[in-house]
Design an enzyme around this catalytic site. Structure first.
Site, PDB file in Angstrom:
ATOM      1  N   TRP A 234      75.992 102.398  17.847  1.00  9.87           N
ATOM      2  CA  TRP A 234      77.056 101.930  16.971  1.00  9.87           C
ATOM      3  C   TRP A 234      77.310 102.892  15.825  1.00  9.87           C
ATOM      4  O   TRP A 234      78.393 102.972  15.304  1.00  9.87           O
ATOM      5  CB  TRP A 234      76.674 100.625  16.307  1.00  9.87           C
ATOM      6  CG  TRP A 234      76.497  99.425  17.125  1.00  9.87           C
ATOM      7  CD1 TRP A 234      76.504  99.315  18.492  1.00  9.87           C
ATOM      8  CD2 TRP A 234      76.279  98.133  16.619  1.00  9.87           C
ATOM      9  NE1 TRP A 234      76.289  98.017  18.845  1.00  9.87           N
ATOM     10  CE2 TRP A 234      76.143  97.257  17.706  1.00  9.87           C
ATOM     11  CE3 TRP A 234      76.161  97.613  15.342  1.00  9.87           C
ATOM     12  CZ2 TRP A 234      75.913  95.904  17.559  1.00  9.87           C
ATOM     13  CZ3 TRP A 234      75.929  96.271  15.197  1.00  9.87           C
ATOM     14  CH2 TRP A 234      75.812  95.426  16.293  1.00  9.87           C
TER      15      TRP A 234
ATOM     16  N   ASN B 153      71.709  96.298  21.950  1.00  7.71           N
ATOM     17  CA  ASN B 153      70.960  95.331  22.742  1.00  7.71           C
ATOM     18  C   ASN B 153      71.416  95.288  24.201  1.00  7.71           C
ATOM     19  O   ASN B 153      72.515  95.714  24.527  1.00  7.71           O
ATOM     20  CB  ASN B 153      71.103  93.939  22.131  1.00  7.71           C
ATOM     21  CG  ASN B 153      72.547  93.489  22.104  1.00  7.71           C
ATOM     22  OD1 ASN B 153      73.281  93.869  21.203  1.00  7.71           O
ATOM     23  ND2 ASN B 153      72.979  92.714  23.079  1.00  7.71           N
TER      24      ASN B 153
ATOM     25  N   ASP C 118      69.354  89.823  19.960  1.00  6.87           N
ATOM     26  CA  ASP C 118      70.372  90.745  19.437  1.00  6.87           C
ATOM     27  C   ASP C 118      69.787  91.657  18.356  1.00  6.87           C
ATOM     28  O   ASP C 118      70.393  91.919  17.337  1.00  6.87           O
ATOM     29  CB  ASP C 118      71.579  89.963  18.898  1.00  6.87           C
ATOM     30  CG  ASP C 118      72.819  90.830  18.735  1.00  6.87           C
ATOM     31  OD1 ASP C 118      72.847  91.964  19.262  1.00  6.87           O
ATOM     32  OD2 ASP C 118      73.775  90.379  18.070  1.00  6.87           O
TER      33      ASP C 118
ATOM     34  N   ASP D 240      69.475  94.851  17.912  1.00 11.21           N
ATOM     35  CA  ASP D 240      69.851  96.252  18.116  1.00 11.21           C
ATOM     36  C   ASP D 240      69.008  97.161  17.233  1.00 11.21           C
ATOM     37  O   ASP D 240      68.622  96.770  16.139  1.00 11.21           O
ATOM     38  CB  ASP D 240      71.319  96.472  17.717  1.00 11.21           C
ATOM     39  CG  ASP D 240      72.239  95.494  18.369  1.00 11.21           C
ATOM     40  OD1 ASP D 240      72.598  95.728  19.516  1.00 11.21           O
ATOM     41  OD2 ASP D 240      72.589  94.482  17.720  1.00 11.21           O
TER      42      ASP D 240
ATOM     43  N   ARG E 292      66.818  96.231  12.967  1.00 13.33           N
ATOM     44  CA  ARG E 292      67.335  94.869  12.762  1.00 13.33           C
ATOM     45  C   ARG E 292      66.307  93.811  13.127  1.00 13.33           C
ATOM     46  O   ARG E 292      66.449  92.653  12.764  1.00 13.33           O
ATOM     47  CB  ARG E 292      68.585  94.643  13.621  1.00 13.33           C
ATOM     48  CG  ARG E 292      69.823  95.164  12.962  1.00 13.33           C
ATOM     49  CD  ARG E 292      71.055  94.877  13.753  1.00 13.33           C
ATOM     50  NE  ARG E 292      71.222  93.471  14.071  1.00 13.33           N
ATOM     51  CZ  ARG E 292      72.269  92.982  14.696  1.00 13.33           C
ATOM     52  NH1 ARG E 292      73.228  93.785  15.095  1.00 13.33           N
ATOM     53  NH2 ARG E 292      72.362  91.706  14.954  1.00 13.33           N
TER      54      ARG E 292
END
Length: 164
Positions: free
Chosen positions: A31, A49, A92, A94, A119
């Site tokens: 990202w 993820n 999730d 990531d 995260r």
């Protein structure tokens, strides 16, 4: 430049997915921009993820190379090393935060390191030449999705905390 990596038939990591199709459609995209190391000619970045993220029964295994910190050779695009911060992620988590490259010096040697606050609530330090795990420490006091760390310094998920 969009970088998407998945394991195809015969490649390392394919065994961590239920099928080649799942590895091709399991995401793991970056990202954020990564960090370029001109001295080692390596580009480091974190990956997203696996999908479907909260349907873990459809994708058994660690699901390489999702939720990972990876090092690529920018000239060839080849994977040099990876470290998976959340194997078989179901929350999730990531690992897309931009890694920070730095040096640690003492009287005897200088070590080239890479750090990421992921995260998933853990701070990771890796040897940026080899990807070898150096340190994993929580930076959130209320972590409850994990039962501890494995020998590689990766969080071990608590199945009682899986989404239902």
């Amino acid at each position: 430049m969009e970088v998407v990596y998945h394991a195809a038939k015969g490649e390392a990591g394919i065994e961590t997915w239920p099928s080649e199709y799942a590895s091709e459609h399991g995401t793991g995209q970056p990202w954020m921009p990564g960090t370029y190391d001109p001295e080692l000619n390596l580009y480091y970045f974190g990956t997203g993820n696996p999908n479907p993220v909260m349907a873990e029964k459809t994708r058994k295994g660690d699901n390489l190379y999702t939720c990972s910190i990876v090092a690529l050779n920018p000239d060839t695009g080849k994977l040099v090393w990876y470290y998976q911060a959340s194997p078989h992620d179901v929350h999730d988590w990531d690992a897309v935060e931009t890694p920070v490259a730095y040096r640690r010096r003492n009287r005897w040697k200088t070590t080239q390191l890479l750090a990421q606050a992921s995260r998933n609530g853990f701070f990771f330090v890796l040897d940026r030449v080899t990807g070898e795990h150096i340190l994993t420490k929580p930076f959130i006091d209320t972590l409850n999705w994990t039962t501890g760390l494995n020998a590689k310094g990766q969080p071990v998920a608590n199945p009682a905390k899986y989404p239902t």
